[in-house]
Design a protein around this motif. Structure first.
Motif, PDB file in Angstrom:
ATOM      1  N   LEU A 218      -0.729  37.237 -18.080  1.00 37.75           N
ATOM      2  CA  LEU A 218      -0.326  35.388 -18.221  1.00 37.75           C
ATOM      3  C   LEU A 218      -0.339  34.991 -20.143  1.00 37.75           C
ATOM      4  N   ILE A 219       0.234  34.433 -20.027  1.00 36.31           N
ATOM      5  CA  ILE A 219       0.179  33.775 -21.339  1.00 36.31           C
ATOM      6  C   ILE A 219      -0.197  32.393 -21.181  1.00 36.31           C
ATOM      7  N   ARG A 220      -1.605  32.073 -21.785  1.00 35.45           N
ATOM      8  CA  ARG A 220      -2.479  30.910 -21.456  1.00 35.45           C
ATOM      9  C   ARG A 220      -2.065  29.507 -22.309  1.00 35.45           C
ATOM     10  N   SER A 221      -1.912  29.766 -23.992  1.00 34.98           N
ATOM     11  CA  SER A 221      -1.360  29.142 -24.887  1.00 34.98           C
ATOM     12  C   SER A 221      -1.122  30.096 -25.588  1.00 34.98           C
TER      13      SER A 221
ATOM     14  N   LEU B  32      12.778  35.048 -24.775  1.00 38.16           N
ATOM     15  CA  LEU B  32      11.428  34.310 -25.027  1.00 38.16           C
ATOM     16  C   LEU B  32      10.050  34.607 -23.829  1.00 38.16           C
ATOM     17  N   ALA B  33       9.665  35.160 -23.843  1.00 37.67           N
ATOM     18  CA  ALA B  33       8.365  35.085 -22.301  1.00 37.67           C
ATOM     19  C   ALA B  33       7.702  33.558 -22.283  1.00 37.67           C
ATOM     20  N   VAL B  34       7.946  32.992 -20.875  1.00 39.79           N
ATOM     21  CA  VAL B  34       7.165  31.945 -21.351  1.00 39.79           C
ATOM     22  C   VAL B  34       6.190  31.867 -20.531  1.00 39.79           C
TER      23      VAL B  34
ATOM     24  N   LYS C 163      -1.362  32.663 -32.696  1.00 38.80           N
ATOM     25  CA  LYS C 163      -2.549  32.948 -32.240  1.00 38.80           C
ATOM     26  C   LYS C 163      -2.539  32.252 -30.882  1.00 38.80           C
ATOM     27  N   VAL C 164      -2.359  34.351 -29.641  1.00 35.75           N
ATOM     28  CA  VAL C 164      -1.339  33.319 -28.343  1.00 35.75           C
ATOM     29  C   VAL C 164      -3.082  34.293 -27.351  1.00 35.75           C
TER      30      VAL C 164
END
Lengths: 772, 152
Positions: A58-61, A100-102, A131-132
């Protein structure tokens, strides 16, 4: 039925069609051909893509602030800089990817952000500053694991990671198996394959002063690119312009939208400047499409005389992280299973399954190579058990003109039996199989494929203009992209033949959505057939208008006039010998536009859109056939295979240009050798570790022996001058021909690809066909 | 830090300032606008960047410009002289030894380097000479025939 050997001996039916004429794109040998990465505009920026290092998270930020501040960076974009619209590709319900990934990444390489900067180094530095924050999720890398109850969920909109499934009842297999004398059951495993175009993907986007998106891209299908970009960016179609550029290979990798196309367009929109993205070789190997890995269970029932009675196939397709064209490819594979050879009762169960790996897509054959590998390898086991020669059993069951296959393919022209005979004779089958030289084996395999296909609701069409100038020069205009297939040359030959002009008087305008009428793209072995017919119609239209003009000048009926050279000038001649030049006829034509005559051609074959509910339909107006034979030797101590001879006999109808057709056969065979003998990716937690040309081996000039391409003409009535497609067929039968040759040499059938030394050695050592 | 180097490319002398890390592939394509030489991998595996450097075929993506100071380089653009194509190029056209064309400049340079040293190579020697030039389109068949035809 006419056969042409390697010499391309023409029966001289035509003046230009059928001739071994040189390719019109001479710039490819002078070094002047410009491919995307050769293009440079003032104020151009370099784009680069930030990709997920994780297979599932998961992308948190995402914090792009540091990257934005770097001097030389002009834009940093993420999903929030887009309109939040998914790619179409196959359309609903299969749309599952954003540019682009949401909120989630699903494979190592998934696009998350992108940067445009003044040069490549600054762009790369900027990527490193983004930074991801990820929350890692468990990942799954095997489709048979992915369908289990507790497997990680890759997409929420489906259960058990099954992107698509189907049960195709093309007959009554239970009845068929009950009537069979023998039943064979085998499992085959086909690996991923990378297209490995020598040109890494590249595209350049620019929004001009009219607000139009201009794009130059390594693409096979300007039509699909334009459609997708207009959709993603919510723009009118007329404001998206895809321009002509030389393309360094495709093989299906570039037949639909590629991610960098939308991303470079978004960056160009944000910066107001031209933005070029060129993939590194590592990105090209690890993040672009692949041939779908498949596991295939095949159960076949036969009579003791070798007649096929029933065929049951279960196909498990590994989709990778997103759909792209996976379900469509599986559907086409099922149709091949119903159509290769005459089989009365067929059933195909399919599952297309998500995994956290790179994404499958169209690749020369479109599901056919995997299915043909299974059917054709098992057929040699059957032949051996029944004591029937492998060539004879194939001829016995071969498709014939007039057949309708269980999924509805209507076979008109068909040269399969002749292809088998020619391949058998050319390789010296009878003598060499009888000689039984230790360590040496011969194998053969057949092909059925389509010549174009109606698989998109948009249609299956092509369109062309043929313009004749008042100086007698001809310009053919068609949206088809010549990605190396020689279509610029062969389409020009068709126009030249109709108009009676030499090829040098014809210019080809291709692949430009602003100025060339639409063609759906160079895929599906469709160009010579569909675009060829459009050009044929347009040329005939021009000719009619020219003859009308000449008829006025010569005071003669148009039907009595001929076009031929008079004292070096192409002219319209009446029965008395009076003539006017082509250019004079143009200016006299009542339907001329300005000083030129415009011939128009729209071609759409009378076919059926593939029925998604039943998996049926006569999707092509012509089907192509082939047989390939292989002679090789196997080193027992190492499992190493050495190729000795390769023969490909292909039913191509009329070869418009024999050099072009031979090139497709030879090139397809060698790409098939790669698939069959050596190409294999290795993974580490979903990351492709073989993402280089050193680690991922494709055939070199040292790996290939003498190849004999043979053209068989089954006299198709629908193709332009009788031509059928040949772009894909060269690759398809190679892997099973190789497997059958290894079987002949060692007594062991290897059922998992590739037949690299490791697989062959362990198969021989364990004395049976090994499946992973 | 930039160094000034001298390169003779296709018969023309150039004086160029380059950073230590630049390759001659980059210099040819970006500084001299000679885009005929292609980048297929950047790591010396595909041969699309082949040029002839002081008589030898090299992967230009692996040669640092500073190490090529004072060298003579021939690229595909240098094969055409006074508007006439080299016999090799004519042979490639006659035999149809290309499809997408991306590997073609590299193939031509490897072919030329071979014929300059060995005017009558065998088929095996031709295949060895182009073993480092990957092609995905042609299957190499017509490339070998085209190079062979220049001998005869």
């Amino acid at each position: 039925m006419a056969t042409r050997g390697k010499g391309g001996i023409s029966l001289k039916k035509f003046a230009v069609v059928g001739e071994r004429l040189p390719n019109v794109d001479w710039q490819k040998v002078s070094g002047q051909a410009k491919y995307c990465n050769d293009l440079s505009f003032p104020n151009m920026l370099w784009g680069k893509v930030l990709r997920s290092p994780h297979p599932h998270a998961l992308i948190r930020s995402i914090d792009t602030s540091e990257a934005q501040k770097l001097p030389g960076v002009e834009a940093v974009i993420t999903a929030k800089d887009t309109l939040g619209i998914k790619y179409i590709v196959m359309g609903p319900p299969f749309e599952d990817k954003y540019p682009l990934a949401v909120d989630k990444v699903r494979y190592v390489g998934d696009e998350i952000a992108a940067v445009a900067a003044i040069n490549e180094e600054v762009a790369q530095l900027a990527l490193d500053l983004i930074k991801v924050e990820y929350e890692l999720l468990p990942a799954v890398f095997d489709p048979e694991e992915a369908v289990k109850e507790n497997a990680p969920v890759i997409h929420d909109h489906v259960s058990n990671n099954i992107a698509a499934k189907a049960e195709r009842n093309y007959g009554n297999v239970e009845k068929g198996f009950a009537e069979s004398d023998y039943i064979f059951e085998d499992r085959f495993v086909c690996q991923a394959q990378s297209h490995t175009c020598i040109e890494p993907r590249s595209c350049l986007s620019f929004f001009d002063a009219d607000g139009c998106l201009n794009m130059w891209s390594s693409t096979q299908s300007p039509y699909f690119i334009r459609k997708e970009l207009a959709h993603i960016l919510s723009m009118p179609i007329s404001k998206v312009k895809i321009h002509r550029v030389f393309v360094g290979g495709g093989f299906g990798a570039r037949s639909k939208i590629c991610e960098d196309e939308a991303i470079s367009a978004l960056l160009a929109q944000k910066t107001g400047k031209p933005v070029k993205i060129t993939l590194t070789r590592e990105e090209e190997m690890a993040t672009t499409r692949i041939r779908h890995p498949m596991v295939i269970y095949l159960k076949t029932g036969v009579k003791k005389d070798g007649t096929f009675v029933a065929r049951y196939m279960k196909i498990i397709t590994e989709n990778g992280a997103y759909n792209h064209t996976g379900p469509a490819i599986t559907g086409f594979a099922a149709m091949i299973a119903a159509s290769l050879y005459r089989v009365k009762e067929v059933k195909v169960d399919t599952q297309t399954v998500y995994t956290n790996k790179h994404v499958g897509g169209p690749f020369r054959g479109y599901g056919n190579p995997q299915v043909t590998f299974a059917i054709e390898s098992q057929l040699d086991l059957i032949a051996n058990k029944l004591g029937i020669d492998p060539v004879d059993i194939r001829i016995h069951n071969a498709n014939r003109p007039g057949d309708v296959t269980p999924c509805g393919w209507v076979i008109k022209s068909c040269g399969l039996a002749e292809c088998l005979e020619k391949a058998r004779d050319e390789i010296g089958w009878r003598e060499k199989r009888a000689a039984n030289t230790p360590g040496v084996g011969l194998g053969i395999a057949s092909l059925i494929h389509c010549s174009g296909a109606y698989v998109y609701a948009d249609g299956d069409f092509s369109a062309a203009f043929v313009k004749v100038y008042h100086d007698g020069q001809v310009e053919v205009s068609c949206g088809s992209a010549d990605i190396g297939t020689w279509s610029n040359t062969t389409l020009s030959q068709i126009a030249a033949e109709v108009l009676g002009v030499p090829l040098k008087d014809v210019t080809m305008l291709s692949m430009d959505t602003e100025s060339t009428p639409v063609d759906m793209g160079s895929w599906g072995s469709r160009t010579i057939f569909t675009a060829g017919n459009a050009v044929l119609k347009a040329a005939k239209d021009s000719k009619e208008q020219i003859l009308e003009g000449a008829a006025k000048l010569l005071k003669c009926e148009a039907s009595l006039l001929n076009i031929r050279e008079v004292e070096g000038v192409v002219s319209v001649v009446d029965p008395k010998g009076s003539s006017v030049s082509l250019g004079e006829a143009v200016l006299a034509s009542s339907s001329r536009i300005g000083q030129s005559v415009y011939g128009r051609g729209h071609y759409e074959p009378d076919t059926e859109l593939i029925n998604r509910q039943f998996g049926t339909g006569n999707i092509a107006a012509a089907y192509t056939f082939a047989a390939q034979a292989v002679e090789l030797s196997v080193e027992q101590d190492t499992g190493k295979v050495k190729l000795l001879n390769l023969v490909g006999a292909h039913d191509v109808g009329q070869a418009i240009n024999p050099i072009a057709v031979e090139g497709q056969i030879e090139g397809g065979i060698v790409q098939g050798v790669g698939y069959g003998l050596m190409e294999k990716h290795k993974y580490d937690n979903g990351r492709v570790v073989t993402a280089s040309l050193m680690d991922y081996k494709i055939p070199t000039a040292m790996d290939i022996p003498h190849i004999v391409p043979i053209m068989v003409d089954s006299e198709d009535k629908e193709g332009p001058f009788g031509a059928k497609g040949v772009g894909e067929p060269g690759l398809v039968p190679v892997a099973p021909a190789l497997a059958n040759a290894v079987y002949n040499a060692t007594g062991v059938l290897v059922k998992n690809l590739p037949l690299n030394p490791e697989n062959v050695f362990f198969a021989i050592t364990e004395g049976k066909g090994v499946s992973e | 830090m930039e160094t000034e180097i001298k390169l003779k490319v296709n018969g023309h002398l150039h004086e160029i300032k380059v950073d230590a890390g630049r390759t001659i592939l980059e210099v040819l394509r970006q500084d001299l606008g000679l885009t005929g030489t292609k980048e297929g991998c950047g790591t010396g595996d595909c041969g699309a960047c082949t040029v002839i450097l002081d008589g030898k075929p090299v992967n230009s993506c692996l040669v640092l410009a500073v190490n090529a100071d004072g060298s003579e380089i021939t690229t595909v653009e240098g094969l055409t002289q006074d508007g006439r194509m080299h016999a090799l190029q004519e042979s490639f056209l006659k035999h149809g030894a290309f499809q997408c064309g991306f590997c073609t400049p590299g193939m031509l340079m490897s072919g030329k380097a071979l014929l300059d040293k060995n005017p009558k190579p065998s088929e095996l020697e031709i295949r060895q000479a182009i073993a480092g030039n990957l092609c995905r389109c042609t299957g190499y068949a017509k490339v070998v025939q085209a190079i062979q035809d220049v001998i005869s």
